[in-house]
Design an enzyme around this catalytic site. Structure first.
Site, PDB file in Angstrom:
ATOM      1  N   ASP A   1       1.411  -1.335   0.220  1.00  0.00           N
ATOM      2  CA  ASP A   1       0.309  -0.211  -0.180  1.00  0.00           C
ATOM      3  C   ASP A   1       0.613   1.805  -0.103  1.00  0.00           C
ATOM      4  O   ASP A   1       1.536   1.411   0.901  1.00  0.00           O
ATOM      5  CB  ASP A   1      -0.836   0.156   1.275  1.00  0.00           C
TER       6      ASP A   1
ATOM      7  N   ASP B   1      -6.993  -1.491  -4.421  1.00  0.00           N
ATOM      8  CA  ASP B   1      -8.195  -1.628  -3.247  1.00  0.00           C
ATOM      9  C   ASP B   1      -9.356  -0.857  -4.276  1.00  0.00           C
ATOM     10  O   ASP B   1     -10.405   0.087  -3.260  1.00  0.00           O
ATOM     11  CB  ASP B   1      -7.824  -1.079  -1.952  1.00  0.00           C
TER      12      ASP B   1
END
Length: 167
Positions: A127, A145
């Site tokens: 991330d 995401d």
């Protein structure tokens, strides 16, 4: 009847699959760029705007770190669950009668596959998008995401619009 045809008069299966592939490609290219270019030689924070940074955070769980575990088998368990969900979404995609639904499902499938690739390669998901207001930071996330979140939002919008059309 093969895996890419549908009994519906108008099938958006191919469209949804193209969207999924595009999400996976964008996700993996962005992760390559972050891991191999931006965060070299060591991970650091790159301030892009007063409210947005590039960072590197390894997510060993699912959304917001849920089910994070140090167990070596967890990437495989989470990948297996994502694979089952993805197969279910492909069956749903085959039945899609509206382009918006196919777009949404394609976003979700692409996001799920993008994160599975990370789990199998690294044992965790990379991330790197960090939005914040002063010292409050939203959870770091990635393109996959975003695909999942946008896909879910589009499905919600479609359910509201489709419900009005039927009534």
């Amino acid at each position: 009847m093969n895996a890419f045809t549908s009994a519906t008069p108008r099938s958006y299966t191919l469209f949804g699959l193209i969207v999924a592939v595009a999400v996976v490609v964008l996700d993996q290219l962005s992760k390559w760029w972050i891991l191999d270019v931006v965060m070299q030689p060591i991970p650091h924070v790159v301030e892009v705007t007063p409210f947005f940074n590039l960072v590197l955070v390894w997510n060993y769980g699912v959304s917001f770190g849920t089910f994070a575990s140090g167990a070596s088998y967890m990437p495989f368990v989470l990948s297996g669950i994502a694979a089952v969900i993805t197969v279910s979404l492909v069956f749903w995609l085959r039945q899609a009668e509206r382009r918006l639904v196919a777009l949404a499902i394609g976003f979700i499938i692409g996001g799920a596959i993008g994160n599975v690739v990370d789990r199998l390669r690294f044992g965790a998901v990379a991330d790197f998008l960090d939005f914040h207001i002063d010292s409050w930071h939203f959870w770091a996330f990635n393109v996959a995401d975003s695909g999942i979140s946008v896909g879910v939002a589009l499905l919600l919008i479609d359910s509201l619009v489709a419900g009005r059309e039927k009534s």
